[in-house]
Scaffold this active site. Structure first.
Site, PDB file in Angstrom:
ATOM      1  N   TRP A 102      67.759  72.128  -5.664  1.00  0.00           N
ATOM      2  CA  TRP A 102      66.894  70.995  -6.192  1.00  0.00           C
ATOM      3  C   TRP A 102      65.561  71.043  -4.917  1.00  0.00           C
ATOM      4  O   TRP A 102      64.758  70.209  -5.214  1.00  0.00           O
ATOM      5  CB  TRP A 102      67.860  69.897  -5.696  1.00  0.00           C
ATOM      6  CG  TRP A 102      67.928  69.212  -4.267  1.00  0.00           C
ATOM      7  CD1 TRP A 102      68.275  70.109  -3.410  1.00  0.00           C
ATOM      8  CD2 TRP A 102      67.766  68.005  -3.585  1.00  0.00           C
ATOM      9  NE1 TRP A 102      68.445  69.430  -2.171  1.00  0.00           N
ATOM     10  CE2 TRP A 102      68.030  68.240  -2.165  1.00  0.00           C
ATOM     11  CE3 TRP A 102      67.246  66.800  -4.271  1.00  0.00           C
ATOM     12  CZ2 TRP A 102      67.942  67.159  -1.584  1.00  0.00           C
ATOM     13  CZ3 TRP A 102      67.136  65.853  -3.373  1.00  0.00           C
ATOM     14  CH2 TRP A 102      67.367  65.951  -2.088  1.00  0.00           C
ATOM     15  N   ASP A 103      65.709  72.055  -4.194  1.00  0.00           N
ATOM     16  CA  ASP A 103      64.342  72.074  -3.496  1.00  0.00           C
ATOM     17  C   ASP A 103      63.097  72.024  -3.973  1.00  0.00           C
ATOM     18  O   ASP A 103      62.074  71.947  -3.613  1.00  0.00           O
ATOM     19  CB  ASP A 103      64.482  73.161  -2.180  1.00  0.00           C
ATOM     20  CG  ASP A 103      65.610  73.330  -1.424  1.00  0.00           C
ATOM     21  OD1 ASP A 103      66.752  73.064  -1.978  1.00  0.00           O
ATOM     22  OD2 ASP A 103      65.550  73.570  -0.274  1.00  0.00           O
ATOM     23  N   GLU A 132      75.495  66.604   2.050  1.00  0.00           N
ATOM     24  CA  GLU A 132      76.587  67.518   1.859  1.00  0.00           C
ATOM     25  C   GLU A 132      77.747  67.672   2.750  1.00  0.00           C
ATOM     26  O   GLU A 132      78.959  68.306   2.546  1.00  0.00           O
ATOM     27  CB  GLU A 132      76.024  69.037   1.849  1.00  0.00           C
ATOM     28  CG  GLU A 132      75.037  69.284   0.803  1.00  0.00           C
ATOM     29  CD  GLU A 132      74.509  70.856   0.914  1.00  0.00           C
ATOM     30  OE1 GLU A 132      74.463  71.455  -0.172  1.00  0.00           O
ATOM     31  OE2 GLU A 132      74.080  71.189   1.747  1.00  0.00           O
ATOM     32  N   LYS A 154      74.360  64.304   7.087  1.00  0.00           N
ATOM     33  CA  LYS A 154      73.707  65.414   7.082  1.00  0.00           C
ATOM     34  C   LYS A 154      72.196  65.063   6.833  1.00  0.00           C
ATOM     35  O   LYS A 154      70.977  65.486   7.567  1.00  0.00           O
ATOM     36  CB  LYS A 154      73.869  66.579   5.893  1.00  0.00           C
ATOM     37  CG  LYS A 154      73.029  68.076   6.228  1.00  0.00           C
ATOM     38  CD  LYS A 154      73.573  68.758   5.078  1.00  0.00           C
ATOM     39  CE  LYS A 154      72.859  70.154   5.320  1.00  0.00           C
ATOM     40  NZ  LYS A 154      73.249  71.183   4.345  1.00  0.00           N
ATOM     41  N   GLN A 155      71.987  64.237   5.862  1.00  0.00           N
ATOM     42  CA  GLN A 155      70.684  63.612   5.516  1.00  0.00           C
ATOM     43  C   GLN A 155      70.866  62.432   4.679  1.00  0.00           C
ATOM     44  O   GLN A 155      71.905  62.470   3.827  1.00  0.00           O
ATOM     45  CB  GLN A 155      69.649  64.671   4.604  1.00  0.00           C
ATOM     46  CG  GLN A 155      70.181  64.931   3.433  1.00  0.00           C
ATOM     47  CD  GLN A 155      69.353  66.060   2.704  1.00  0.00           C
ATOM     48  OE1 GLN A 155      68.772  66.687   3.412  1.00  0.00           O
ATOM     49  NE2 GLN A 155      69.785  66.547   1.538  1.00  0.00           N
TER      50      GLN A 155
END
Length: 790
Positions: free
Chosen positions: A346-347, A483, A603-604
Site C-alpha cells: 500500500w506504500d 500491524e 505500530k502506527q
C-alpha cells in the site's frame, strides 16, 4: 553532514549494516534500473553488497521451513556489471576496511553522479598505496544504459593489472534473515565477449547484460570468458602519480519490456552510446527535474539536504521516459535493496500522489500496474469466497498474494504466524491513488483500460464483505495499517472488527464511486453492467455510505477497532528501561510469550492515518455522514490518545503526527509547533540516520520520503489539490524564513514563494485559487502577492 545541500557525502569508513545502509542511500536509478551505491571493487560480504535490479524482474524459489515448503518471490539481484579488480606486482589488491586509509563518497543530486575516492595500502610499506576514483552514472533517457569510469593511480612505479568483469555468480543476499532461503534466482544461458544472458529460474524472464570497456595508459587488453563471467583484462606498467583509466558502458534489457531479442538489444545499446553521452543525458535530465521539482527551504540546511535526497530518490524510482514502457509499480524500497523482497504494498499511497502532482505520466503508468492485474485480483477474491477484486497485501510480478503465512521473529529467531495479508485496505489505497490522480490532473484517462472496472470491483468486494448487524453495517476479519493487532483476543482467528481506518476509507470510496456514477463522461452505467454491479449491490452501497459502524467514546475518541478500548495498558517506560528500543514492541512481547493483540500498543495509528489521506475537515465530514458527532477538540484529543500508545514501529508513523500537529497549530494550538517539527525532523532523517537500527541496509523507505514531502507541501505550505480548488493555507515553522516550490495542478504551473506573512505566486495561465481563505484571481504570467496571518 556538510552544509552542501545538493549532495550526499561521507568521508569515513564504516562496516556492516551501516555501510549497507549508505549503499542504499547512494543508489542510482531511472525507473527501470536500480544500482546500489556499493564500491565497484568489492563483492558481497558482511560489509559490502553490490546490487543491480530491473523493475519487474522477480523469481520464485521454494525452501523447506518448519516442515513446509515456503515459496518466496524475490526482486532479483542481477549479474554484477560493475566489478573491477586490481593486482599490484602480481598480487591481488585487498580492499577492505583495514587496507582502506581514506574514503570519500559524494552523490551529486544535481547531476545524478556518484563519485568515490579511496586510498588502499598495497603492502606493508606505508609509502606503497593506490588511489582509486570511480564515477558511476545511470542514463535516465536511454534507460537501459549505465556507465562507469575507474581510475587507478599508484604512488610508485609498479606493474598493474586491472580486470573489468561481469560476474554472473550472484545470489540474493542483501537481507540477513532471508539468506537461509534458496537465493539462486537465475541461470546463465549464454556468454560472449561482451554479453551475459540469463534466465530467471521459475518465472522464465530473460535478462541480458553487456559491457564494453576501453583503457587509457594501458599496454594490452584481452578478454576472457569463464562459466559465469566475462573479464576484460588490462595490463600496464604503472607509474607513480599517473592515472590508469578504464571506462565502461553497460546495458541491461529483459524480454519483459524489449520488443527485440534482449541479447542483441544490449549489444547494440553499448555500441551506440558512450560514457560522455550517458553523462550528458543524466546532467540534462536532472537539470530539468530540479527546474520544476525543487523545494527550497531557507533556514534549515540539514532539512534542505534531506528534502532534496527524497526528491532525488522519488525521481529515480519513477521516470517519465522508462515507466510508460514498463508494467511495474514502485516497491516499498524502490530498487535500492531487497527488503520486503522488492514487493509492492500500500506504500504506493505515499508516492502516487507525488507523481500525480509532479510527473503525471509516471503516475498514470504506475496505476496501470494495478489495472493490468484486475483479473488476478478477482481470482484472489474467489479463492477466499469473496466477490469483486481483492488485491494482495504484497504484490510482485503477477499480482497474486505474496504474503507469507509465517515470518521470522528476529528477537528470538522463532517462526510465528503472519496474518498481514488481512490488510485488505490495500485496495482502498489503490482507489485513493486513482482519485488523487483525477483530482490533481483533472483527467479521467485513469478510468480507461479497466480503470473504472477496477474501482467498481474493489467496491463490490467491500459491499459484499459488509454485513448488517442491527441498524449498522459491520466489517469483520480485516486488519488496519497498525500491524501489531492481527486478531481479537480469544478469537483464535485472524482479523479485527470494524477497523476505523478501513470503514471510513470505505465510506470515502463509496462516495467517490457515487460521484463517478453521476459523471456522464465516465460511462458508469455501462461498465457497472459489464462487471455485474447489481442494483441490489448499489442500493446496499448507498445504505453503507450512511450506516457503517464506528465506535466513539464519550470523549470523542474514535476507537481504532471495536474492542480496542478493552485491551490492557502496557507500561511503556518499563519496556524502554528493559529493552531500550521498543519500536518493534510486538516482537519483544512475542519473545516473552505474550501477544500484542492483548495490549493497547500501536505500530502506527490507524485512525490518524485518515488525516494524512483526506485532511481533518474531510475526515470529520465522513464521520458526520455516518451520523456520529465529534467534539470541537476531537483532533487534539484523538492525537494525544493515540500518540501515548504508539511506538512508531513504521517509518510512516511520524509524518502523520507531524502533519496533524501543524493543523492543530494552525487552529491556534501553538504549543504543538515544536512537536510537529520534531516529528518531521525525525521522519525525514529516518533513512539517513537509520533510526530503526539497520533497516536502511535493505533499501531506502519510499513511503517516508513521499510522506515527508507531503508534510512540507500539504501541511506546512497548506497545499490542497484534492477538494475541487487549488488551495494554499500556509503555516511555516519558525525555523524557516522562506519556502519556495513549483506545483502543477490540472495543467497549470504555479510558482510559489512564501514567508511567514506573505505568499508570492506566478501562474502560467489564468486561474482562481484560494489563499488563507481568500479567493485570489491569478492572471497568467503576472506576479501576485497575498498577505496572510500566519
Amino acid at each position: 553532514m556538510t552544509e552542501n545541500t545538493w549532495s550526499l557525502t561521507y568521508d569515513d569508513v564504516v562496516t556492516g549494516v551501516k555501510n549497507y545502509g549508505r549503499e542504499s542511500l547512494l543508489s542510482l536509478g531511472n525507473g527501470f534500473l536500480g544500482w546500489r551505491g556499493s564500491l565497484v571493487t568489492n563483492t558481497y560480504d558482511d560489509d559490502f553488497y553490490p546490487g543491480l535490479y530491473a523493475a519487474g524482474v522477480f523469481n520464485q524459489t521454494s525452501t523447506p521451513v518448519a516442515g513446509r515448503a515456503v515459496i518466496n518471490e524475490d526482486l532479483v539481484n542481477l549479474p554484477n556489471v560493475q566489478l573491477m579488480t586490481v593486482s599490484v606486482a602480481g598480487k591481488s589488491l585487498v580492499i577492505n576496511n583495514e587496507t582502506m586509509t581514506t574514503l570519500a563518497r559524494r552523490l551529486d543530486f544535481k547531476t545524478g553522479t556518484l563519485v568515490d575516492q579511496y586510498c588502499i595500502l598495497a603492502d606493508d610499506n606505508p609509502a606503497h598505496f593506490v588511489d582509486i576514483e570511480t564515477t558511476k552514472i545511470v542514463d535516465p533517457i536511454n534507460w537501459h544504459c549505465l556507465a562507469l569510469k575507474f581510475k587507478v593511480t599508484p604512488s610508485y612505479d609498479v606493474d598493474l593489472t586491472i580486470d573489468a568483469k561481469i560476474d554472473g555468480s550472484i545470489e540474493n543476499k542483501n537481507v540477513a534473515r532471508y539468506r537461509d532461503f534458496d537465493s539462486k534466482e537465475f541461470m546463465i544461458q549464454s556468454i560472449t565477449n561482451t554479453t551475459l544472458t540469463t534466465r530467471t529460474r521459475t518465472t522464465d524472464v530473460t535478462v541480458a547484460v553487456a559491457s564494453r570497456s576501453n583503457g587509457e595508459n594501458v599496454q594490452s587488453k584481452t578478454t576472457q570468458i569463464t562459466d559465469d563471467s566475462i573479464i576484460d583484462h588490462y595490463v600496464t606498467q604503472g607509474q607513480a602519480g599517473k592515472a590508469v583509466t578504464i571506462t565502461r558502458v553497460m546495458a541491461l534489457a529483459t524480454d519483459l519490456e524489449t520488443k527485440t531479442d534482449a541479447t542483441l538489444f544490449v549489444q547494440n545499446a553499448i555500441n551506440q552510446t558512450t560514457f560522455s553521452k550517458i553523462e550528458q543525458n543524466s546532467h540534462d535530465y536532472w537539470h530539468e527535474v530540479w527546474q520544476t521539482k525543487d523545494i527550497q527551504i531557507t533556514g534549515d540546511d540539514a532539512m534542505q539536504k534531506l528534502v532534496r535526497m527524497g526528491i532525488f530518490h522519488l525521481n529515480q524510482m519513477g521516470n517519465r521516459h522508462a515507466n510508460p514502457e514498463l508494467d511495474v509499480s514502485v516497491g516499498s524500497r524502490g530498487l535500492t535493496g531487497e527488503g520486503y523482497r522488492g514487493h509492492i504494498f500500500w506504500d504506493e499511497l505515499f508516492a502516487l500522489p507525488y507523481y500525480s502532482a509532479n510527473e503525471p505520466i509516471v503516475a498514470r503508468s504506475i496505476l496501470k500496474y494495478r489495472t493490468n492485474r484486475l483479473a488476478v485480483a478477482e481470482k484472489n477474491a474467489l479463492s477466499e469466497n469473496e466477490i469483486g477484486a481483492m488485491y494482495p497485501w504484497q504484490s510482485g510480478m503477477y499480482g497474486d498474494e505474496q504474503s507469507q503465512l509465517i515470518h521470522l521473529n528476529t528477537v528470538d529467531n522463532t517462526w510465528i504466524a503472519d496474518n498481514s495479508r488481512l490488510q485488505r485496505h490495500v485496495s482502498l489505497a489503490i482507489a485513493y491513488n486513482m482519485w488523487a490522480y483525477q483530482k490533481m490532473t483533472g483527467k479521467l484517462d485513469h478510468l480507461d483500460n479497466n480503470g473504472l472496472e477496477m474501482l467498481i470491483q474493489i467496491a463490490r468486494f467491500w459491499i459484499n464483505k459488509a454485513q448488517l448487524a442491527g441498524d449498522r453495517f459491520i466489517i469483520a476479519g480485516v486488519m488496519g495499517p497498525n500491524e501489531f493487532h492481527e486478531e481479537i483476543p480469544g478469537a483464535h482467528k485472524g482479523g479485527l472488527l470494524n477497523n476505523a481506518y478501513t470503514n471510513i476509507m470505505l465510506v470515502w470510496l463509496l462516495n467517490y464511486l457515487h460521484d463517478l456514477s453521476q459523471n456522464l463522461a465516465s460511462n458508469f452505467s455501462q461498465v457497472a453492467k459489464q462487471v455485474g454491479y447489481t442494483e441490489e449491490e448499489q442500493k446496499k452501497a448507498e445504505m453503507m455510505r450512511h450506516l457503517l459502524k464506528l465506535s466513539i467514546n464519550s470523549d470523542g475518541i474514535v476507537e481504532q477497532y471495536e474492542g480496542f478500548f478493552q485491551l490492557k495498558q502496557l507500561d511503556f517506560a518499563a519496556y524502554k528501561t528493559k529493552y531500550g528500543d521498543i519500536h518493534r514492541i510486538d516482537r519483544l512481547l512475542k519473545a516473552e510469550g505474550k501477544s500484542p493483540d492483548d495490549y493497547q500498543v500501536i505500530k502506527q495509528a490507524d485512525f490518524l492515518m485518515l488525516i494524512y489521506n483526506l485532511g481533518a475537515t474531510h475526515t470529520r465530514e465522513l464521520i458526520m455522514q455516518l451520523g456520529y458527532q465529534l467534539p470541537a477538540d476531537w483532533l487534539a484529543k484523538n492525537t494525544a490518545y493515540y500518540l501515548a500508545r504508539t511506538t512508531h514501529g513504521s517509518t510512516t508513523s511520524r509524518p502523520v503526527f507531524a502533519g496533524i500537529y501543524v493543523e492543530l497549530a494552525r487552529q491556534g494550538n501553538t504549543i504543538f509547533e515544536t512537536q510537529a517539527y520534531d516529528f518531521l525532523t525525525d521522519a525525514i532523517g529516518s533513512d539517513y540516520y537509520d533510526i530503526q537500527g539497520g533497516t536502511t541496509a535493505e533499501g531506502v523507505h519510499m513511503g517516508v520520503m513521499g510522506e515527508t514531502l507531503a508534510v512540507i507541501q500539504n501541511d506546512y505550505a497548506g497545499v490542497d489539490m484534492l477538494h475541487g480548488t487549488f488551495t494554499l493555507n500556509p503555516r511555516l515553522p519558525k525555523q524557516w524564513s522562506k519556502l519556495s516550490f513549483t506545483q502543477q495542478y490540472q495543467g497549470t504551473k504555479l510558482t510559489i514563494e512564501m514567508t511567514a506573512k506573505e505568499v508570492t505566486i506566478v501562474s502560467d495561465r489564468d486561474i482562481n485559487i484560494v489563499v488563507a481563505g481568500q479567493t485570489v484571481e491569478l492572471i497568467g504570467q503576472q506576479e501576485r502577492k497575498v498577505v496572510y496571518n500566519g
